[in-house]
Enzyme design. Structure first.
Site, PDB file in Angstrom:
ATOM      1  N   LYS A 284       3.913 -17.419 -42.871  1.00 44.17           N
ATOM      2  CA  LYS A 284       3.470 -18.625 -43.577  1.00 44.17           C
ATOM      3  C   LYS A 284       2.021 -18.931 -43.200  1.00 44.17           C
ATOM      4  CE  LYS A 284       7.941 -21.010 -43.891  1.00 44.17           C
ATOM      5  NZ  LYS A 284       8.083 -21.052 -45.357  1.00 44.17           N
ATOM      6  N   ARG A 358      18.444 -17.345 -47.408  1.00 44.39           N
ATOM      7  CA  ARG A 358      19.475 -16.805 -48.300  1.00 44.39           C
ATOM      8  C   ARG A 358      20.147 -15.574 -47.681  1.00 44.39           C
ATOM      9  NH1 ARG A 358      15.280 -15.961 -53.060  1.00 44.39           N
ATOM     10  NH2 ARG A 358      14.416 -17.749 -51.996  1.00 44.39           N
TER      11      ARG A 358
HETATM   12  N1  BES Z   1      12.345 -22.724 -45.138  1.00 45.59           N
HETATM   13  C1  BES Z   1      11.670 -22.344 -46.318  1.00 45.59           C
HETATM   14  C2  BES Z   1      11.778 -23.385 -47.430  1.00 45.59           C
HETATM   15  C3  BES Z   1      11.126 -24.716 -47.160  1.00 45.59           C
HETATM   16  C4  BES Z   1       9.875 -24.976 -47.675  1.00 45.59           C
HETATM   17  C5  BES Z   1      11.793 -25.708 -46.471  1.00 45.59           C
HETATM   18  C6  BES Z   1       9.305 -26.224 -47.440  1.00 45.59           C
HETATM   19  C7  BES Z   1      11.219 -26.943 -46.249  1.00 45.59           C
HETATM   20  C8  BES Z   1       9.977 -27.195 -46.734  1.00 45.59           C
HETATM   21  C9  BES Z   1      12.240 -21.026 -46.854  1.00 45.59           C
HETATM   22  O1  BES Z   1      12.750 -20.169 -45.900  1.00 45.59           O
HETATM   23  C10 BES Z   1      11.133 -20.327 -47.556  1.00 45.59           C
HETATM   24  O2  BES Z   1      10.163 -20.002 -46.931  1.00 45.59           O
HETATM   25  N2  BES Z   1      11.296 -20.095 -48.855  1.00 45.59           N
HETATM   26  C11 BES Z   1      10.331 -19.458 -49.652  1.00 45.59           C
HETATM   27  C12 BES Z   1      11.042 -18.594 -50.656  1.00 45.59           C
HETATM   28  C13 BES Z   1      10.119 -17.732 -51.479  1.00 45.59           C
HETATM   29  C14 BES Z   1       9.523 -16.650 -50.621  1.00 45.59           C
HETATM   30  C15 BES Z   1      10.889 -17.153 -52.634  1.00 45.59           C
HETATM   31  C16 BES Z   1       9.506 -20.508 -50.397  1.00 45.59           C
HETATM   32  O3  BES Z   1      10.065 -21.472 -50.893  1.00 45.59           O
HETATM   33  O4  BES Z   1       8.276 -20.382 -50.415  1.00 45.59           O
HETATM   34 ZN    ZN Z   2      11.314 -18.930 -44.972  1.00 44.69          ZN
END
Ligand code: BES
Ligand code: ZN
Ligand code: ZN
Length: 509
Positions: A284, A358
């Site tokens: 991230k 997931r």
């Molecule tokens: N934990 C994150 C989702 C999240 C984002 C939770 C903001 C709380 C606040 C999750 O694991 C994630 O990173 N999801 C990705 C999925 C994408 C790569 C398809 C996302 O939402 O960017």
């Molecule tokens: Zn994530």
């Protein structure tokens, strides 16, 4: 906040400051029994004060005045306007109680007693009192664990007396009910504490121990912990892949509530418990690392639900699966382009290691089905896209079952939690097609991310199982407080899911 119920109306007389919320109609009709009592005993003519100060009970207006009681003590009365009774939305009483409390705790008093005259217009006084109590207690939650000196607040104690409740329930039931309400607030406080705890404190191991400490001796409950060795041995390869990079290895925790009734159906709950999500090799960017300790909100919520419902007798079994892990980087971390065989047997090609939730959930959902569940409800802070779609006040709900969707929505509305159903449209399944494996872990483009994630999870349930996914990425943590939710970990979901289960409206067939 310290909140207690006063034993009787007379106890209000002992208090230095009494707050009396009033509808406009009450001003004309003659107040509440408590105010009448004061007026009769000549402790200041309240009617006169109200008329001279032109207090009409307008929404959120207040007047405050002092009087000397018969022992020569100076007492204060605060009248709080609720507006017209017909305009008052009782379905949002918990939210309204929270808003009023926000105003009251700014008053320059240490302790407040509230006389709540909900009397005639409420058909279900018990529910009204629950909403009042939870509104007041949840909005006054503070997370000051790591502050050497907690910020000072004026009011630190609220005492409640609700006209008519004790008469309605009788002493014994009244006491039991009050205790039940306190337990409910305590659980939400506990879940918020866990979600707010920093990631160096709340590791998968500490989370697991917290669960064991609280639930392992609970009657009718068993807790099974699968550690990293077991996870590997049993073939939870997706959990293993995600959790492997961290020194803090993953756990799968199974909490089982067994009904005393025989041959009853089973509901399974599944929660994502990523105690820190750095994204893995799909790292991230800096600002997005902020708040990623809340990625265990789903597991916190389901644990809270188990904590609450296991105080009650249910006509069905409830199994709960919490996957506790960290998503980090190291020499042996899982990589983009890895192909992993899941617990269900389906293979998954990894296109983004940040879509880790997931993967963990897929193995847990498959396991929940194998352990025998007719209905599975799962919650996770799964996609940023759900925040774009629904913001921070509404959670995403995805299921193929209309019966599950509508019964859950009804229950959630009753406790003032908002969910919005998104379609699990099968045409988007195309996006999960992989050239080399059964599925890719993200869609082939960044569109409909939340739905695609829901469709991915749906692939791991057994055919006849009803499955519902609740995406709480937006509602689980708040930058701004609202309603009875405070900043940080909100505890969103605990109320709706536990209320739904306790109502017993689950469509097993
Ligand atoms: N934990 C994150 C989702 C999240 C984002 C939770 C903001 C709380 C606040 C999750 O694991 C994630 O990173 N999801 C990705 C999925 C994408 C790569 C398809 C996302 O939402 O960017
Ligand atoms: Zn994530
Ligand atoms: Zn995550």
């Amino acid at each position: 906040m310290n909140i207690e119920f006063l034993k009787n109306r007379e106890a209000l007389h002992q208090e230095d400051v009494v707050v009396v919320p009033l509808f406009e109609e009450y001003i004309e009709k003659g107040f509440t029994p408590y105010l009448k009592m004061l007026t009769r005993s000549k402790k200041g003519s309240i009617k006169k004060v109200v008329s001279v100060r032109e207090f009409t009970g307008k929404k959120d207006s207040t007047i405050q005045f002092d009087y000397e009681d018969k022992d020569g003590m100076i007492k204060t009365i605060v009248l709080y306007g609720l507006g017209k009774q017909d305009d008052f939305d009782y379905t949002l009483l918990q939210c309204r109680a929270a808003e009023i409390t926000q105003n009251l705790i700014k008053l320059p008093f240490k302790s407040l007693a509230l006389n709540l005259p909900w009397g005639n217009k409420v058909d279900d006084l018990k529910t009204a009192v629950k909403k009042l109590f939870l509104g007041i207690s949840l909005v006054t939650y503070r997370f000051n664990r790591y502050k050497t000196e907690a910020p000072k607040e004026n009011v630190s104690e609220i005492k409640l007396f609700v006209d008519g409740l004790q008469e309605l329930l009788g002493d014994k039931t009244y006491k039991k009910y009050i205790k039940e309400l306190a337990t409910c607030a305590d659980t939400v406080y506990h879940v918020r504490d866990l979600v707010n705890d920093p990631p160096n404190v709340l590791t998968p191991e500490v989370f697991k121990d917290t669960i064991l400490n609280r639930l392992k001796k609970r009657k009718g409950v068993t807790v099974n912990v699968f550690d990293y060795d077991m996870i590997k041995k049993m073939g939870f390869n997706l959990i293993e892949a995600v959790g492997r990079a961290s020194n803090e290895k993953p756990y799968l925790v199974e909490i089982k509530y067994k009904s005393s009734k025989k041959n009853v159906p089973t509901l399974a709950l599944v929660g994502k418990g990523v105690t820190y999500d750095a994204g893995g090799y799909s790292l991230k960017p800096g600002p997005f690392l902020e708040n990623m300790h809340i990625d265990m909100h789903g597991a916190g919520t389901m644990y809270g639900v188990m904590d609450l419902i296991t105080h009650h007798k249910l006509d069905f079994n409830v199994n709960c699966y919490l996957i506790l892990a960290e998503n980090l980087i190291s020499g042996d971390a899982y990589k983009v382009m890895d192909v992993i065989k899941s617990y269900s047997g389906k293979t998954v090609e990894i296109f983004n290691t940040d879509a880790e939730g997931r993967l963990l959930l897929a193995d847990a959902i498959a396991f929940a089905g194998e352990r025998g569940a007719q209905v599975i409800i799962e919650t996770a802070t799964l996609t940023g896209a759900i925040i774009t779609a629904l913001g921070n006040h509404i959670a995403g709900m995805m299921t193929e079952s209309d019966a599950l969707a509508s019964s859950f929505k009804t229950a959630a509305d009753e406790v003032e939690e908002k969910y919005w159903r998104m379609p699990l449209d099968p045409t988007y399944k195309e996006r999960l097609k992989s050239d080399v494996a059964d599925l890719r872990n993200i869609g082939s483009a960044h569109i409909a991310d939340s739905i695609v994630a829901g469709l991915f999870l749906n692939e791991f349930k057994k055919k006849d199982v009803k499955f519902m996914h609740l995406d709480m990425a937006g509602t689980g943590i708040l930058k701004e407080p609202y309603s009875f939710y405070t900043r940080g970990g909100s505890g969103f979901g605990v109320q709706a899911i536990s209320h739904y289960i306790l109502k017993g409206d689950i469509p097993f067939n």
